[in-house]
Design a protein around this motif. Structure first.
Motif, PDB file in Angstrom:
ATOM      1  N   ASP A 130       0.836  -1.204   0.000  1.00  0.00           N
ATOM      2  CA  ASP A 130       0.000   0.000   0.000  1.00  0.00           C
ATOM      3  C   ASP A 130       0.870   1.252   0.000  1.00  0.00           C
ATOM      4  O   ASP A 130       1.567   1.538   0.972  1.00  0.00           O
ATOM      5  CB  ASP A 130      -0.908  -0.008   1.232  1.00  0.00           C
ATOM      6  CG  ASP A 130      -1.882   1.171   1.249  1.00  0.00           C
ATOM      7  OD1 ASP A 130      -1.780   2.045   0.368  1.00  0.00           O
ATOM      8  OD2 ASP A 130      -2.734   1.212   2.155  1.00  0.00           O
ATOM      9  N   PHE A 131       0.838   1.982  -1.111  1.00  0.00           N
ATOM     10  CA  PHE A 131       1.653   3.196  -1.246  1.00  0.00           C
ATOM     11  C   PHE A 131       0.790   4.451  -1.362  1.00  0.00           C
ATOM     12  O   PHE A 131       1.259   5.489  -1.809  1.00  0.00           O
ATOM     13  CB  PHE A 131       2.563   3.069  -2.475  1.00  0.00           C
ATOM     14  CG  PHE A 131       3.573   1.961  -2.361  1.00  0.00           C
ATOM     15  CD1 PHE A 131       4.744   2.134  -1.652  1.00  0.00           C
ATOM     16  CD2 PHE A 131       3.322   0.726  -2.935  1.00  0.00           C
ATOM     17  CE1 PHE A 131       5.669   1.109  -1.528  1.00  0.00           C
ATOM     18  CE2 PHE A 131       4.235  -0.316  -2.816  1.00  0.00           C
ATOM     19  CZ  PHE A 131       5.410  -0.127  -2.106  1.00  0.00           C
TER      20      PHE A 131
ATOM     21  N   GLN B  21      -0.727   2.703  -8.381  1.00  0.00           N
ATOM     22  CA  GLN B  21      -1.464   3.511  -7.414  1.00  0.00           C
ATOM     23  C   GLN B  21      -1.401   5.001  -7.749  1.00  0.00           C
ATOM     24  O   GLN B  21      -2.331   5.754  -7.439  1.00  0.00           O
ATOM     25  CB  GLN B  21      -0.978   3.196  -5.993  1.00  0.00           C
ATOM     26  CG  GLN B  21      -1.407   1.795  -5.562  1.00  0.00           C
ATOM     27  CD  GLN B  21      -0.761   1.306  -4.281  1.00  0.00           C
ATOM     28  OE1 GLN B  21      -0.548   2.079  -3.343  1.00  0.00           O
ATOM     29  NE2 GLN B  21      -0.448   0.016  -4.228  1.00  0.00           N
ATOM     30  N   MET B  22      -0.324   5.423  -8.393  1.00  0.00           N
ATOM     31  CA  MET B  22      -0.283   6.810  -8.898  1.00  0.00           C
ATOM     32  C   MET B  22      -1.368   7.017  -9.948  1.00  0.00           C
ATOM     33  O   MET B  22      -2.093   8.010  -9.917  1.00  0.00           O
ATOM     34  CB  MET B  22       1.096   7.121  -9.506  1.00  0.00           C
ATOM     35  CG  MET B  22       2.198   7.342  -8.507  1.00  0.00           C
ATOM     36  SD  MET B  22       3.641   8.207  -9.209  1.00  0.00           S
ATOM     37  CE  MET B  22       4.093   7.190 -10.616  1.00  0.00           C
ATOM     38  N   ARG B  23      -1.485   6.073 -10.870  1.00  0.00           N
ATOM     39  CA  ARG B  23      -2.483   6.207 -11.937  1.00  0.00           C
ATOM     40  C   ARG B  23      -3.906   6.117 -11.362  1.00  0.00           C
ATOM     41  O   ARG B  23      -4.804   6.823 -11.838  1.00  0.00           O
ATOM     42  CB  ARG B  23      -2.263   5.133 -13.005  1.00  0.00           C
ATOM     43  CG  ARG B  23      -0.903   5.220 -13.718  1.00  0.00           C
ATOM     44  CD  ARG B  23      -0.740   6.525 -14.477  1.00  0.00           C
ATOM     45  NE  ARG B  23       0.568   6.607 -15.120  1.00  0.00           N
ATOM     46  CZ  ARG B  23       1.611   7.300 -14.660  1.00  0.00           C
ATOM     47  NH1 ARG B  23       1.490   8.002 -13.525  1.00  0.00           N
ATOM     48  NH2 ARG B  23       2.769   7.315 -15.306  1.00  0.00           N
TER      49      ARG B  23
ATOM     50  N   ARG C 196       1.227  12.266  -1.103  1.00  0.00           N
ATOM     51  CA  ARG C 196       2.258  13.298  -0.973  1.00  0.00           C
ATOM     52  C   ARG C 196       2.784  13.726  -2.337  1.00  0.00           C
ATOM     53  O   ARG C 196       3.036  14.909  -2.580  1.00  0.00           O
ATOM     54  CB  ARG C 196       3.418  12.803  -0.099  1.00  0.00           C
ATOM     55  CG  ARG C 196       3.105  12.734   1.391  1.00  0.00           C
ATOM     56  CD  ARG C 196       4.366  12.557   2.203  1.00  0.00           C
ATOM     57  NE  ARG C 196       5.309  13.650   1.976  1.00  0.00           N
ATOM     58  CZ  ARG C 196       6.590  13.618   2.365  1.00  0.00           C
ATOM     59  NH1 ARG C 196       7.071  12.555   2.984  1.00  0.00           N
ATOM     60  NH2 ARG C 196       7.382  14.645   2.126  1.00  0.00           N
ATOM     61  N   LEU C 197       2.965  12.754  -3.224  1.00  0.00           N
ATOM     62  CA  LEU C 197       3.409  13.084  -4.586  1.00  0.00           C
ATOM     63  C   LEU C 197       2.399  14.011  -5.259  1.00  0.00           C
ATOM     64  O   LEU C 197       2.766  14.969  -5.953  1.00  0.00           O
ATOM     65  CB  LEU C 197       3.570  11.808  -5.417  1.00  0.00           C
ATOM     66  CG  LEU C 197       4.652  10.805  -4.981  1.00  0.00           C
ATOM     67  CD1 LEU C 197       4.557   9.531  -5.824  1.00  0.00           C
ATOM     68  CD2 LEU C 197       6.047  11.401  -5.096  1.00  0.00           C
TER      69      LEU C 197
ATOM     70  N   GLU D 162       7.596  -3.442  -6.122  1.00  0.00           N
ATOM     71  CA  GLU D 162       7.097  -2.230  -5.473  1.00  0.00           C
ATOM     72  C   GLU D 162       6.985  -1.068  -6.465  1.00  0.00           C
ATOM     73  O   GLU D 162       6.037  -0.278  -6.400  1.00  0.00           O
ATOM     74  CB  GLU D 162       8.002  -1.838  -4.303  1.00  0.00           C
ATOM     75  CG  GLU D 162       7.982  -2.819  -3.135  1.00  0.00           C
ATOM     76  CD  GLU D 162       8.821  -4.057  -3.377  1.00  0.00           C
ATOM     77  OE1 GLU D 162       8.614  -5.054  -2.667  1.00  0.00           O
ATOM     78  OE2 GLU D 162       9.699  -4.033  -4.277  1.00  0.00           O
ATOM     79  N   SER D 163       7.924  -0.978  -7.394  1.00  0.00           N
ATOM     80  CA  SER D 163       7.861   0.092  -8.404  1.00  0.00           C
ATOM     81  C   SER D 163       6.577  -0.017  -9.216  1.00  0.00           C
ATOM     82  O   SER D 163       5.915   0.995  -9.502  1.00  0.00           O
ATOM     83  CB  SER D 163       9.073   0.012  -9.337  1.00  0.00           C
ATOM     84  OG  SER D 163      10.274   0.256  -8.637  1.00  0.00           O
ATOM     85  N   GLY D 164       6.215  -1.247  -9.585  1.00  0.00           N
ATOM     86  CA  GLY D 164       4.994  -1.457 -10.345  1.00  0.00           C
ATOM     87  C   GLY D 164       3.745  -1.063  -9.576  1.00  0.00           C
ATOM     88  O   GLY D 164       2.810  -0.470 -10.135  1.00  0.00           O
TER      89      GLY D 164
END
Length: 372
Positions: free
Chosen positions: A204-205, A235-237, A211-212, A228-230
């Motif tokens: 969970d990020f 989650q950004m998208r 924050r980003l 984790e990068s994936g």
């Protein structure tokens, strides 16, 4: 039933014969994450080592003896890596191609040094690996202080005046690469707007992504592994961010695209010039593809590690680790990834990182060299 019994007896007999034959062979090892989150790279290493051993044996072996391969799983766990290293040393195996994670290669190298085992890592890029004056360590890949510089040069040129964030997973590899990239960016006059850590294995990020979003981050540099990068990218998208994600060589496996799906399009990462495209690799790549294997990522680097050791052992006329290492550092070796020469530390002399971009179809291609 009888036929099954006969098959079982025949299989047992073949095992006994192969064990007897192997007793006369020279056993070499490959060690990496055959299980766990980075197992995609363990498979790359295993594929490369198996093909190299088969090809070396087909060409006559080493000093009149055939090679047998021992495959070892460290799951990218430092304690497990150290335990494997002690086992390999105890078995008097003279050479290991490994490990993948720097956090495994570094503690393992000490046990190998004590046990007279020569270690060539195909993939561990943390500078510490070759900075401790150990006699037995070498690599066929570059270092994070070189990789981070190329990433920083690319960011400085293409994201000038933009908001940059740097994340790391606290591992030897991830934090080391993030810190080297940060150092090079800061030297270029760019100060990141956010520097944050997470734990390898996190799922969970959303807090980091929030924050980003709050800081209007245009590019996030991730010092960490592909799993984790994936998830960070996805989650950004999900939160509507168009932020570009950039990372290091740990994204050089199609499993990254299987995590992100089409959303991974535009992801950037640094890696050496794709060895699959080198003239020196043409025949080997064709042989891999005939077996249904795409020799991506560190497959050919592992093959090259086996080549370097076998050629140096022939030159030295022995498999004694210290004598082979002396020969390695004094010579120039023809490999599937090109000619390799070593400095006194065990680092290769010719380094060249480039930047790659993932597309929506799950493929990556080189988009720039030397930070341009």
């Amino acid at each position: 039933m009888k036929s099954l019994k006969l098959i079982g007896l025949a299989f047992g007999a073949s095992l006994a014969l192969s064990s007897a034959a192997f007793a006369q062979d020279v056993t070499v090892a490959v060690a990496g994450p055959m299980t766990g989150g980075e197992s995609a790279f363990g498979r790359q290493m295993k594929n490369g080592a198996e093909m190299a051993v088969a090809d070396i044996n087909a060409a006559g072996g080493v000093n009149g003896k055939k090679l047998a391969l021992s495959v070892n799983d460290d799951a990218c766990d430092p304690k497990q890596a150290r335990s494997i290293a002690e086992k390999i040393a105890g078995a008097k195996i003279p050479f290991v191609a490994g490990h993948y994670c720097s956090s495994s290669s570094i503690p393992a190298s000490e046990a190998y040094a004590d046990g007279n085992v020569l270690q060539i890592t195909p993939a561990s890029t943390n500078p510490t690996f070759t900075e401790r004056k150990l006699w037995n360590v070498a690599r066929v890949c570059g270092r994070d202080d070189q990789q981070g510089l190329i990433a920083a040069q690319y960011i400085a040129k293409n994201f000038k005046g933009k908001n940059i964030a740097i994340l790391n997973d606290k591992t030897t590899y991830g934090k080391g690469l993030a810190d080297e990239t940060k150092k090079a960016l800061n030297k270029a006059g760019i100060t990141e707007k956010m520097y944050e850590s997470y734990n390898k294995g996190d799922k969970d990020f959303n807090a980091i992504v929030s924050r980003l979003k709050r800081d209007n981050i245009d590019l996030v540099y991730v010092g960490g592994y592909h799993q984790e990068s994936g998830l960070i990218l996805r989650q950004m998208r999900d939160q509507g961010l168009k932020t570009v994600l950039m990372a290091g060589d740990a994204l050089a496996d199609k499993e990254y695209a299987s995590i992100t799906g089409p959303a991974g399009e535009g992801t950037l990462f640094t890696f050496g010039p794709d060895p699959r495209n080198k003239p020196t690799a043409k025949k080997i790549v064709e042989a891999f593809k005939a077996k249904g294997i795409d020799p991506e990522g560190y497959t050919l680097y592992t093959y090259a590690a086996m080549q370097v050791w076998s050629q140096a052992a022939k030159k030295a006329g022995t498999t004694d680790a210290k004598k082979v290492m002396e020969a390695m550092k004094a010579g120039k070796w023809d490999t599937v990834i090109g000619p390799i020469e070593y400095d006194a530390k065990g680092d290769i002399k010719q380094i060249d990182y480039v930047v790659y971009k993932w597309d929506a179809k799950g493929n990556y291609a080189e988009i720039s060299g030397n930070g341009t």
